[in-house]
Design a protein around this motif. Structure first.
Motif, short mmCIF file in Angstrom:
data_model
loop_
_atom_site.label_atom_id
_atom_site.label_comp_id
_atom_site.label_asym_id
_atom_site.label_seq_id
_atom_site.Cartn_x
_atom_site.Cartn_y
_atom_site.Cartn_z
N GLY A 1 22.93 -15.76 -17.40
CA GLY A 1 21.51 -15.70 -17.10
C GLY A 1 21.14 -14.66 -16.07
N ASP A 2 22.12 -14.12 -15.34
CA ASP A 2 21.83 -13.07 -14.35
C ASP A 2 21.59 -11.73 -15.05
OD1 ASP A 2 22.07 -14.84 -12.30
OD2 ASP A 2 23.74 -13.84 -11.30
N PRO A 3 20.94 -10.77 -14.36
CA PRO A 3 20.71 -9.46 -14.98
C PRO A 3 22.01 -8.74 -15.31
CG PRO A 3 19.38 -9.74 -12.99
CD PRO A 3 20.35 -10.87 -13.01
N ASP A 4 21.98 -7.98 -16.40
CA ASP A 4 23.11 -7.11 -16.72
C ASP A 4 23.20 -5.98 -15.69
OD1 ASP A 4 23.72 -8.58 -18.99
OD2 ASP A 4 22.49 -7.32 -20.30
N VAL A 5 24.38 -5.44 -15.54
CA VAL A 5 24.61 -4.33 -14.61
C VAL A 5 24.74 -3.04 -15.41
CG1 VAL A 5 26.19 -3.35 -12.89
CG2 VAL A 5 25.76 -5.82 -12.93
N THR A 6 24.01 -2.02 -14.96
CA THR A 6 24.18 -0.68 -15.53
C THR A 6 24.30 0.33 -14.40
OG1 THR A 6 21.79 -0.29 -15.71
CG2 THR A 6 22.90 -1.22 -17.63
N LEU A 7 25.21 1.26 -14.56
CA LEU A 7 25.39 2.38 -13.64
C LEU A 7 25.48 3.62 -14.50
CD1 LEU A 7 25.94 3.50 -10.79
CD2 LEU A 7 28.36 3.00 -11.16
N ALA A 8 24.47 4.49 -14.38
CA ALA A 8 24.38 5.62 -15.30
C ALA A 8 23.92 6.86 -14.55
CB ALA A 8 23.40 5.30 -16.43
N PRO A 9 24.30 8.06 -15.05
CA PRO A 9 23.83 9.30 -14.42
C PRO A 9 22.31 9.39 -14.44
CG PRO A 9 25.62 9.73 -15.96
CD PRO A 9 25.19 8.31 -16.18
N ASP A 10 21.74 9.88 -13.35
CA ASP A 10 20.31 10.16 -13.28
C ASP A 10 20.08 11.68 -13.28
OD1 ASP A 10 17.47 9.45 -12.82
OD2 ASP A 10 17.82 10.39 -10.87
N ALA A 11 20.78 12.37 -12.39
CA ALA A 11 20.81 13.84 -12.39
C ALA A 11 22.26 14.29 -12.54
CB ALA A 11 20.22 14.38 -11.09
N THR A 12 22.46 15.45 -13.14
CA THR A 12 23.82 15.95 -13.34
C THR A 12 23.94 17.36 -12.78
OG1 THR A 12 23.34 16.93 -15.51
CG2 THR A 12 24.00 14.61 -15.47
N HIS A 13 25.17 17.77 -12.49
CA HIS A 13 25.42 19.13 -12.01
C HIS A 13 24.98 20.16 -13.06
CE1 HIS A 13 27.53 18.15 -8.32
NE2 HIS A 13 28.20 17.21 -8.97
N GLU A 14 25.26 19.84 -14.33
CA GLU A 14 24.94 20.79 -15.40
C GLU A 14 23.43 21.01 -15.52
OE1 GLU A 14 28.85 19.07 -15.81
OE2 GLU A 14 26.86 18.13 -15.67
N ALA A 15 22.65 19.96 -15.44
CA ALA A 15 21.20 20.07 -15.66
C ALA A 15 20.40 20.29 -14.38
CB ALA A 15 20.70 18.81 -16.36
N ASP A 16 20.92 19.75 -13.25
CA ASP A 16 20.10 19.72 -12.03
C ASP A 16 20.76 20.39 -10.83
OD1 ASP A 16 17.96 17.79 -13.11
OD2 ASP A 16 19.82 16.69 -13.44
N GLY A 17 22.05 20.69 -10.94
CA GLY A 17 22.75 21.32 -9.83
C GLY A 17 23.27 20.33 -8.80
N TYR A 18 23.09 19.07 -9.05
CA TYR A 18 23.61 18.01 -8.17
C TYR A 18 23.71 16.73 -9.01
CZ TYR A 18 18.70 16.61 -8.07
OH TYR A 18 17.43 16.24 -8.43
N ALA A 19 24.37 15.73 -8.46
CA ALA A 19 24.56 14.49 -9.21
C ALA A 19 23.99 13.30 -8.44
CB ALA A 19 26.04 14.26 -9.48
N THR A 20 23.21 12.48 -9.11
CA THR A 20 22.81 11.17 -8.61
C THR A 20 22.93 10.18 -9.76
OG1 THR A 20 20.47 11.49 -9.15
CG2 THR A 20 21.19 12.14 -6.93
N SER A 21 22.99 8.90 -9.41
CA SER A 21 23.13 7.86 -10.43
C SER A 21 22.09 6.78 -10.20
CB SER A 21 24.53 7.22 -10.36
OG SER A 21 25.53 8.19 -10.61
N GLU A 22 21.77 6.06 -11.26
CA GLU A 22 20.86 4.92 -11.19
C GLU A 22 21.67 3.64 -11.36
OE1 GLU A 22 16.63 4.01 -13.09
OE2 GLU A 22 18.25 3.74 -14.54
N LEU A 23 21.49 2.71 -10.43
CA LEU A 23 22.17 1.41 -10.48
C LEU A 23 21.14 0.32 -10.69
CD1 LEU A 23 24.65 -0.46 -10.07
CD2 LEU A 23 24.13 -0.38 -7.60
N ARG A 24 21.34 -0.48 -11.71
CA ARG A 24 20.52 -1.67 -11.94
C ARG A 24 21.44 -2.89 -11.88
NH1 ARG A 24 15.39 -0.94 -14.53
NH2 ARG A 24 14.92 1.29 -14.79
N THR A 25 21.11 -3.81 -11.00
CA THR A 25 22.01 -4.96 -10.80
C THR A 25 21.25 -6.13 -10.19
OG1 THR A 25 24.04 -5.71 -9.71
CG2 THR A 25 22.68 -4.15 -8.48
N GLY A 26 21.76 -7.31 -10.37
CA GLY A 26 21.28 -8.47 -9.64
C GLY A 26 21.94 -8.55 -8.28
N THR A 27 21.44 -9.42 -7.44
CA THR A 27 21.99 -9.55 -6.08
C THR A 27 23.31 -10.32 -6.06
OG1 THR A 27 20.53 -11.47 -5.78
CG2 THR A 27 19.78 -9.35 -4.88
N HIS A 28 23.67 -10.95 -7.18
CA HIS A 28 24.90 -11.74 -7.21
C HIS A 28 25.91 -11.19 -8.22
CE1 HIS A 28 23.27 -14.96 -4.62
NE2 HIS A 28 22.13 -14.51 -5.12
#
Length: 225
Positions: free
Chosen positions: A18-45
């Motif tokens: 019943g808790d939220p699913d966890v996803t960790l995925a690229p948001d920006a990449t070196h190839e497209a943006d010149g730097y890397a960041t990621s988006e994390l979606r998660t529950g607190t538990h």
């Protein structure tokens, strides 16, 4: 020595029913943006985490209201292997309060259920009875576990964890309520407990999430060789 006792946070990792699913995925990449960041979606538990009293106690402390020093523990390992599926851990299986030294503030319960991480069987972990949680409260110690939590976990879908009801599904959160009602810590989904010494320090620092009921942690054990 130091040892990481926490689960990696990754897309598709096991979560409490019943808790939220966890996803960790690229948001920006070196190839497209010149730097890397990621988006994390998660529950607190998700993953290895600590519960704040607010998790099951209405009006209880949130994770950011607790002093950071309360997440550095003097821990004692209690070996409960082998245990069967959904087998209760009663008060007699825990150290007598008179046998605990005054510095101890966390019992780490090794059930062996960490071996089932990523399978449906992980939901069938052993659990603390309400009476065992009361013994912890009397001793002034919280609990850490290599399982979803100190109460039974539903077999599927959402729902509260707790003692089994007539239909076999958990009913209520008795162990959580006793421990969190006394502002005692609960650290869940630990791993790497094999061959740890009986006594060690455990650091489980949460994110400073405003008003939250829990937080993922990087749980690390430290001991002298």
């Amino acid at each position: 020595m130091f040892r990481d006792l926490s689960r990696p946070i990754e897309t598709g990792m096991p979560t409490y029913p019943g808790d939220p699913d966890v996803t960790l995925a690229p948001d920006a990449t070196h190839e497209a943006d010149g730097y890397a960041t990621s988006e994390l979606r998660t529950g607190t538990h998700a993953g290895t985490h600590v519960d704040a009293p607010r998790h099951t106690v209405p009006g209880g402390e949130s994770i950011d209201e607790r002093d950071v020093g309360r997440f550095a523990f003097d821990a004692r390992l209690v070996d409960h292997r082998p245990l069967g599926a959904r087998e209760p851990i009663g008060p007699d299986a825990l150290p007598d309060p008179d046998a605990l030294d005054g510095d101890l503030n966390l019992l780490v319960l090794r059930t062996g259920w960490a071996a089932h991480w990523g399978t449906d069987r992980y939901r069938d972990h052993p659990y603390l009875t309400a009476a065992a949680a009361e013994r912890c409260r009397e001793s002034g110690v919280g609990v850490g576990l290599d399982a979803f939590g100190p109460d039974p976990t539903p077999t599927a879908g959402g729902g509260a964890d707790g003692e089994a009801s007539e239909d076999g599904e958990p009913d209520g959160t008795p162990a959580h309520d006793v421990l969190l009602g006394a502002s005692l810590p609960i650290v869940e989904n630990l791993c790497g407990l094999d061959d740890l010494p009986e006594r060690f320090r455990l650091y489980a620092f949460p994110l400073r999430l405003r008003g939250a009921d829990g937080s993922p942690v990087r749980a690390v054990a430290e001991w002298e060789e």
